[in-house]
Structures are given as C-alpha cells and as structure tokens.
Enzyme design. Structure first.
Site, short mmCIF file in Angstrom:
data_model
loop_
_atom_site.label_atom_id
_atom_site.label_comp_id
_atom_site.label_asym_id
_atom_site.label_seq_id
_atom_site.Cartn_x
_atom_site.Cartn_y
_atom_site.Cartn_z
N ARG A 8 -4.56 6.52 -2.23
CA ARG A 8 -4.68 7.83 -1.59
C ARG A 8 -4.59 8.96 -2.61
O ARG A 8 -5.39 9.88 -2.60
CB ARG A 8 -3.60 8.00 -0.51
CG ARG A 8 -3.86 9.23 0.37
CD ARG A 8 -3.01 9.23 1.62
NE ARG A 8 -1.63 9.58 1.36
CZ ARG A 8 -0.71 9.71 2.32
NH1 ARG A 8 -1.05 9.50 3.59
NH2 ARG A 8 0.53 10.02 2.02
N ASP B 244 -6.04 10.66 6.10
CA ASP B 244 -5.80 10.54 7.55
C ASP B 244 -6.60 11.57 8.34
O ASP B 244 -6.06 12.56 8.86
CB ASP B 244 -4.31 10.67 7.84
CG ASP B 244 -3.51 9.55 7.22
OD1 ASP B 244 -4.10 8.50 6.90
OD2 ASP B 244 -2.29 9.70 7.05
N HIS C 142 -11.09 2.45 10.35
CA HIS C 142 -9.62 2.39 10.43
C HIS C 142 -9.14 3.43 11.43
O HIS C 142 -9.62 4.56 11.45
CB HIS C 142 -9.02 2.67 9.06
CG HIS C 142 -7.51 2.71 9.04
ND1 HIS C 142 -6.73 1.76 9.64
CD2 HIS C 142 -6.67 3.60 8.47
CE1 HIS C 142 -5.45 2.06 9.43
NE2 HIS C 142 -5.38 3.17 8.73
N GLU D 119 1.78 10.18 -3.38
CA GLU D 119 1.75 11.50 -4.02
C GLU D 119 2.95 11.75 -4.94
O GLU D 119 2.74 12.56 -5.88
CB GLU D 119 1.66 12.59 -2.93
CG GLU D 119 0.37 12.59 -2.16
CD GLU D 119 0.25 11.43 -1.18
OE1 GLU D 119 -0.88 10.95 -0.97
OE2 GLU D 119 1.28 10.98 -0.64
N ASP E 191 -0.77 3.49 -0.55
CA ASP E 191 -0.70 4.69 0.28
C ASP E 191 0.55 5.48 -0.10
O ASP E 191 1.41 5.01 -0.84
CB ASP E 191 -0.66 4.26 1.75
CG ASP E 191 -0.87 5.42 2.72
OD1 ASP E 191 -1.25 6.52 2.28
OD2 ASP E 191 -0.64 5.20 3.92
N ASP F 135 -2.19 -2.52 8.23
CA ASP F 135 -1.36 -1.36 7.91
C ASP F 135 0.10 -1.80 7.91
O ASP F 135 0.41 -2.99 8.00
CB ASP F 135 -1.64 -0.24 8.92
CG ASP F 135 -1.41 1.15 8.35
OD1 ASP F 135 -0.39 1.33 7.65
OD2 ASP F 135 -2.22 2.05 8.61
#
Length: 929
Positions: A595, A611, A669, A516, A513, A399
């Site tokens: 994502r 998440d 994860h 958006e 990630d 990450d």
C-alpha cells in the site's frame, strides 16, 4: 537592489553557461555580475492572458532603476500569478502585522483569508534577502559552489553557509544538490548511479545568478527555460527548506500519491507528500510519497524533476506557471531528466531509482479477494464456483479475517482450519495463494506465547520511543509494536517468521498493508514528545494537521535515523525485506503488493490504489492513479475492482470488471458486511460479460508480459498515457479516461452509468477494432462508439503486431496454448512487434539468458518471425493463426515458408491464415500475393 525578475522573450539572452567559457582569474564566468534581465522567467507566458500583466510588472521593475519604489509600489507591482507565498502556515490567521514581521508584502483580496487555495495575501517582495553565490569551482564532474546568507530568514536554525554541487552526469541527466556546507544532514539511503565522467554533449545548459543566488536551466535545442529559481528566495533552515521555480508550461504530472486528474491543476494547488492511512479522497496526502514530476513543454518535448528527499513536504503549484518545493528536513537533492520525449524521461528517471522487477506470469492473471469470507471453506467455495463457470482466475487471496486474533503469522484454527487443504487444492489446479500481512506485531500476549513479538524484543528490532523503550501503538490485533525495517537484523527476523508460517501455509505471494505505518493511536499509546521532531516549526498541509496523525511519533528512534526522516520510506523498506524473504523461501520471482510506496519500490513490489469505494467516480479516479504509478516506476498497479467499501451494482461492477481487466494488476476485492461482488455473484448476463473480458485479458497475456519485460529491462511504462505516443498532439495532454497498453492497444472504458455508447479520442492515424479488424482513419478526433454492457472498446494502432494466445482458465493453462498473431498494418503496409517468453517464474531469466525473444515484422506483404534468442520454453508453443488487419486487396494466394496455404479474407480487409502449427522456436515467413 536584489530583484527576482522575469525574462521577456524579446530581451537579449546571456552567453554565459557552465561549459563554453574559461574561468577569468580562476573564477567561472557565471560569477561575473550578470545583467538582471537574463535572470528571469524565459518563455514564461504560454498563457496569453498573463502576458500583459507580466510586461507591465517588468516595465515597473525597469523604472525602479531610475527612482526608488515605495514598499507598496514594489508589492503592488508583482503580478498575482507570480506571488509566492511567504506565510504558508495553515494553523493561524495571517494578519498584516504577522506578514510584515517576515519582511513580506501583504495585500488583501476578495477571498477567504485562510482559504486552502488562491492568491496569497502574504508574499515575497522582489528584494527579499536570499543566498549569495560566493564561489564556484570546476570539478571533474561539474562544479562545486558556496552559498551564503547574509540576512537570516524567519525559520529557526537558519543555515548560513550551503554547499552547491552540480554534476553533469549524462547528456540528458543533471544532478544538483544543495546542503549544509559544515554539518552532515540526513540523506535518503537510496542506491543511485554514480557518474564516472562529465557529460560530453549535454542537451541542456546551466546558468547562475550570483546575487540573489539562482539557477537557470535551458534546453539547448529550443532555448526553453525549464527551471528558473531566481523568482523567489531560497530558504534553507534546519526544518524548513524551500525553493521555487517558474515552469515552461502548465502541463504537469506526477507528485504522488494523490487522488486527482492525471494532469494537475496549477490553480493555487498544494500537494502534500507524507504517507497516510486514509481512504482515497481528493486534496489530501495518501499512502505513498513520490517527489517526481513530468512536464510537457511547448512543442512536444518533456522533462522530469526528482527531489530525492523523504521528509514531509508539500509542492505548491500556481498559475504563473510556477512550483515551490517545501520540505522540513534533509537536503535539496535534485535530478533533472531532459528526455526529450516523455518515454525517455521516465526511462531516465528509472535509471536513477532502478527498473521494476519482472513479475511472475501468474501475477498478471486475475486475482480475487474479500475481507469477510469468514472461513476457509467459504473461500474455497468461491474458488470452486469460479472453476465451475470456467471464469479465469490465477490467485485467491485472504484479508485479515484468516488470522487468529488479527495476529501476523497465524491462522484461525477453527474458522480457517482447512486453509492448508485449500492452498494445496489451488496448487493442484495451477493456481496461487496470497495472504495479507500488517507490520503491527501484537504485544499483549503472555510472554513465551507469541514468538514474533518475543523474539523481536529479544533481538531489539522494533521501533523505539525517545526514551529507548519499544513504541506501542494500536492496530487490528490491539496494542502493537512496529518492526524497524531500516535495521538489517529485522530482515532475518522477518524471514524466519515467514519461513515458519510457510511450512504450515505454503503461500505464493504477500500483500503488505497498513505500512505507512498506520497507527490507530496518534503517535503511540503514550502520545509523543513535546520536541521539535513531533512539533516542527512548520508542518506541511498533512491530513490531521500533525505528523503523528494515524501513525507513529516522528521522534521515534529507528536504526538508521529518526522516524521524522524515515516515515515515507517505511513501505519501501518493508517491501524490500518481504521480496527478499519470498525469494529465499520459494526460490522464485516474488509477488508483493504494497500500500505505501516510495521511489525505487517497483524493484520490490507492485501497488494497489487503496481502500476505494463502489462508486462511479472512484472507478474513473483509478485511471489517473494507474497512469501516475507508471510514471513512478511501479507499473504493476491497479485498483480494487468494483470498489472496496460500499455496495456495488451489477452495472457498475460489470463496467469495472471491463476496465479492471486492463489494469496491469487486476484484483477484485471488497470489504466485510457488503454483498459479494465476485463474478459468480451476479446474473448470468453480467457473469458472462465479466468472463468474456477476462478471457480477453488472458488472450493478451503474452503481449502484457512482453510489456513488463520492457519495463524491467528499459523502464518503459505498461499502462501509458496517450500523450506519451503523441506528444505533438496537445489534445492528448489532458486525456485520462482512456489509456494505452504499451504503444499500441487503446482502451476506452465506459465510466458513467446508464450508457450504451462511449466517446473516445483517436489520435491521427489508422486504428483497428481489436475484435473485428475494422478500421477508422482518424485525423485526430473524438468518435462515438457503441458500448453495450457486455463490451469494452479496444483498438489497435497501425503498425503494431500483437502476440495473443488462446485463453484458458489460468495463466498456466493459457501459457501452453497456441498463439494467434495479429498484425495491424500501417498506411504503408508495414508492422512490427515482439514477444518475450520464458518459464514465467524463475529468477533472472533474462540476465541468465534463459528466455526466448522473437521479433515480428511485416513489409511488402511478407510476415516474418525472427528468433533472436531461444530457450526450451519456446519449443512447447506453436503459432496457429495469423490475422492481418488492413490488407487492402484480397490475395490470390498465401504461402507459408514457401508452401501454399488456405486463407480467408473479409470485406473489412482482414486476412486470416489458420491451422499453421508453426513451432515458436523456429523462424518462419508468410507471404500473400
């Protein structure tokens, strides 16, 4: 008088349709004044309790032709389930005066005035003005028409004249577009197939209402009305587009991304589509936008509807059953897929958006990650511990803590100083490395010290404000700029950054990630403009109440258009750029996990469900999430196994590892500052259970890989809802605690704490225990099964043949091991299966013919393997064992290619032939007598 009337099943049906009759005086027959009675719902009342209410309402409508109704009578006559919301705004209390100012009905009910759901108090009357169909002309592919609104609607910049385009693209696909007839509008830049000729034998018919304008789509075989848009007015303003339809049943799926049951509730439920960074929670818009639904009809047929629109939108569901689309931009561009079975619907949908990419073989192995390893050495220790316990693992991930200051294309030179050596070690052991990347590029470094930002500025590839300046937001590294992936020049900049970093850390896959895109400062550090892009006349029910909530300003300028139109496409465009870069850097199939997603993204990436939390309910929610993304053409999908945030328990993590071993994409994860949840962190009992279920997954990799080949080639689902295979069994329509791999492997996980048994539904037929071969002949019933903590129930459907392989510690080791073929005989003693095999990583192996494809068959006590296509890879593999489930009598002898061979036979009717040593590249037959 205009009327949005509903059709009872005993009312005579119209004969007019698009194909059968010739024009009269140059005009299609549908422009003739049609009886109001065929403009209605048709087969509406599948729910008996609604029948009487609608019938009474229809009778009142009929009586209205004899005497004029008062406004109150007209409003009261509309049944509650058929009341379409005239005032959906959520930021105000809707009063009688506000409602009637729009020309709508206002009737109070015993519910909170502004509750999020329930029968609307303000709704359209039967005679609310809509568009009129003024002309309709035949074209080579269908029809083109002109719609005109004589009375303006209540949203600004109402568009008076619209163009209707209808194309009968295939016998099972209909394309309908409604847009401004005089001015161009934004349309999604998605490559879609172009029809070259009109469908010759469509399985649907399309009818029109002239005034008010409406469409009525029927399935020819059953007469079922699939769409009826006459039930509420069409509204088409510059920033508010709305169209409603009656649905033929309540069994509706899709419309992502949301956390919900697989089967949506139609009890006044509104689903918003606007990509949003938020931990998954019920009732809100999540990371991706997928304006597609699948609906099961009475009798087992299915159809799908796709609205090709990327603007913020919401879909309102109500119990009539009915659906309303509301978008705040773009056009109404619908594709309707007629199936007629659910598998075919999804294949037809993917014929439009594109089939998913074939993943690398290692991408189907087990992946391990966490935020908070802290150092490369600690990461390395986990990898070594997994090897020490011989627990299968294909990829190690990191990450954002590997980065220096959370900046892309860097790694911490102190805490992650040994990262290059770790990656080298992974590669030596046939393992892979995947790292995270966020789109936000740090903007605070001194000029000349951070090439990604400096070069991005120089090339002008960042998203800009309305004033043409680089828009600055804030994400993990602090103040950031955002790459504009709609700009072709950004692709080259992205590639160069990745290529430079790859020379230092030779990563194998990328995890994108926060795309958006997420922005911790709503809009930007300077806020957003006061204009109507950032403050539109209508805002769908987005989390935060604003389009800029936790993202960049809708007014921000991008190369192709404004962010208002492109927001939902950001993740797709980044995934496309990332997959392209990986191909150029590595020359092999890319593995990208994203994502944020949008239709067609399966061509470039997989998806994880975000998440989640370490809670039992989150584990359950992952199943409908995985099933939904298989509808959306993104079969490489899974949830964070054991949960991302919060502290898991040994029991929860063991059960979740068992479920997660059957996610198409399997990754454990979790977040920082929580207890470790990798398999080696638990007791020997739990660790052994986790290891065993991963070995089961690895044994099934040939089967799973073949399913992905079918997805890539034909658009099949990988994780599959039971009703896809049993569409006549209505009980399966609501099942989302079990699922299938392909047609034949039934997975029944334990999803509740403290259980040592599980109840699963078995559709009609014979099902075999995957592990033992013992059978159950179900009439279509729920059965209770033992489920101790070290066991997940798996069952094979009769008639299937599964290719499995002796599992190893990595997919590379497994791929060289001998095969075990499992045949699950049907009640007529037959079975079928197949295997796709290649080198697992090269590009376009099927397209280039560099693969092997085998078909397995059992009939009349003979198992045959037929090689339909062969390459060198198959020569390295042998078939060692054949197990046949459901052999009713013990054979007297078994022959392999005509030569007698030893065998074993158990009382549970399992025949096993071992030590075969048959080369996969050559056909063979095994007979039992």
């Amino acid at each position: 008088m205009k009327s949005y009337q509903k059709l009872a099943t005993d009312i005579p049906q119209p004969t007019e349709s698009y194909a059968e009759e010739e024009s009269i005086d140059g005009k299609p027959p549908c422009l003739r004044k049609l009886s109001t009675w065929w403009l209605g719902v048709g087969l509406l009342m599948m729910v008996a309790v609604l029948l009487s209410g609608v019938t009474m309402w229809m009778l009142r409508q009929m009586s209205g032709s004899q005497h004029e109704q008062t406004p109150l009578e007209k409003c009261s006559a509309v049944p509650e389930p058929l009341r379409f919301d005239c005032y959906p705004e959520r930021n105000m209390v809707v009063t009688k005066e506000l409602c009637e100012s729009r020309g709508c009905c206002f009737i109070e009910r015993d519910q909170p005035l502004r509750s999020r759901s329930g029968v609307p108090w303000c709704f359209y009357p039967p005679d609310f003005p809509s568009y009129t169909l003024e002309s309709l002309n035949q074209t080579e592919l269908g029809m083109v028409g002109l719609l005109r609104r004589k009375v303006k609607a209540y949203y600004p910049r109402d568009i008076e004249r619209l163009q209707l385009s209808v194309e009968f693209e295939t016998d099972t696909r209909l394309h309908i577009k409604i847009t401004d007839s005089t001015s161009p509008r934004f349309e999604v830049p998605l490559e879609v197939p172009q029809a070259v000729k009109r469908a010759e034998n469509p399985i649907y018919s399309l009818e029109f209402s002239k005034e008010p304008f409406g469409l009525l789509l029927r399935r020819r075989a059953s007469g079922a009305v699939l769409l009826n848009t006459t039930v509420a007015p069409l509204i088409f303003a510059d920033q508010f587009l709305q169209i409603s339809t009656i649905l033929p049943s309540k069994f509706l799926y899709g419309l992502g991304e949301h956390r919900s049951s697989f089967l949506h509730s139609l009890d006044w439920n509104t689903l918003t589509l606007w990509a949003r960074d938020v931990p998954p929670m019920e009732s809100y818009n999540l990371y991706g936008a997928h304006p597609f639904y699948l609906l099961m009809e009475e009798g087992g047929s299915a159809h799908g509807v796709f609205l090709l629109n990327s603007n913020a939108m919401e879909v309102a569901l109500q119990p009539a059953p009915a659906l309303t689309w509301r978008a705040i931009g773009g056009v109404l561009d619908f594709y309707i897929f007629l199936g007629p079975d659910p598998n075919m619907v999804i294949q037809q949908y993917q014929q439009v958006i594109g089939f998913p990419a074939m993943p690398p073989f290692w991408g189907l192995g087990f992946h391990l990650c966490r935020w908070g390893y802290g150092t490369s050495n600690e990461t390395w220790q986990i990898v070594k511990a997994m090897r020490n316990y011989q627990i299968p693992q294909d990829a190690q991930w990191n990450d954002i803590d590997y980065m220096e200051g959370y900046r892309d294309f860097t790694f911490d030179p102190e805490k992650f100083d040994t990262l290059p050596q770790l990656v080298e070690d992974l590669h030596k052991h046939g393992q892979y490395y995947v790292m995270i990347l966020d789109p936000g590029i740090s903007s605070t470094n001194p000029p000349g010290s951070y090439w990604p930002y400096d070069e991005g500025l120089r090339r002008g590839i960042f998203i800009n404000t309305t004033q043409g300046q680089t828009l600055i937001g804030q994400v993990w590294p602090g103040l950031t700029a955002f790459p504009d992936f709609s700009n072709p020049n950004t692709y080259q900049w992205w590639l160069e950054n990745l290529n430079q970093f790859h020379t230092r850390i030779p990563f194998d896959g990328l995890w994108i990630d926060m795309n958006e895109p997420s922005d911790f400062k709503d809009g930007s550090v300077d806020g957003c403009s006061p204009g109507e892009l950032d403050n539109p006349p209508y805002v769908p029910a987005v989390l935060g109440g604003s389009l800029s909530a936790k993202t960049v300003c809708a007014s921000a300028k991008q190369s192709t258009s404004v962010h208002y139109n492109l927001h939902n496409l950001y993740g797709l465009m980044e995934a496309k750029a990332t997959a392209s870069a990986l191909i150029q850097i590595r020359g092999k199939r890319p593995l990208v996990i994203s994502r944020s997603t949008f239709p067609s993204q399966g061509r470039y990436s997989g998806h994880w469900l975000g998440d989640n939390m370490s809670k039992w309910k989150d584990m359950y929610w992952s199943v409908p999430g995985v099933l939904s993304f298989n509808l959306f053409g993104i079969p490489l999908v899974g949830a964070d196994i054991c949960g991302f945030s919060g502290t898991t328990s040994e029991e929860l993590c063991t059960r979740w590892m068992q479920l997660g071993a059957f996610y198409p994409f399997a990754r454990n994860h979790n977040t920082q500052k929580e207890k470790a949840q990798d398999p080696v962190a638990f007791s020997s009992v739990a660790r052994t259970a986790m290891k065993e279920v991963l070995l089961t997954r690895y044994a099934l990799l040939p089967f799973l890989y073949t399913l992905f080949h079918r997805a890539h080639l034909q658009g099949h689902t990988v994780a599959r809802a039971l009703f896809f295979e049993f569409p006549q069994d209505v009980i399966t329509y609501s099942i989302d605690k079990q699922f299938l791999w392909g047609q034949s492997l039934l997975v029944t996980p334990v999803l509740e704490p403290g259980m040592d048994s599980v109840i699963g539904y078995f559709p009609r037929g014979v099902w075999y225990d995957y592990y033992t071969g013992s059978s159950v002949n179900s009439s279509g019933e729920s059965l209770k099964m033992a489920a101790p903590l070290d066991h997940i129930n798996l069952h094979l459907r009769e008639g299937a043949i599964l290719p499995t392989q002796k599992p190893g510690s990595t997919s590379w080791v497994s791929s060289g091991n001998p095969l075990r073929l499992i045949a699950a005989l049907s009640q007529n003693a037959s079975a079928w299966g197949d295997l796709f095999w290649d080198d697992g990583e090269s590009l376009d192996t099927f397209e280039r013919g560099d693969y092997s494809y085998l078909v397995f068959n059992v009939t009349q006590n003979v198992f045959t393997s037929t090689v339909l296509h062969a390459n060198v890879e198959a020569t390295y593999i042998t078939v060692d064992v054949l197990s046949v489930y459901g052999v009713r009598e013990k054979p007297s002898r078994v022959t392999v290619n005509g030569k007698e061979n030893p065998f074993s036979y158990l009382d549970n009717q399992v025949l096993t032939v071992s030590d075969l040593n048959l080369n996969l590249s050559q056909g063979f037959s095994i007979r039992w007598l």
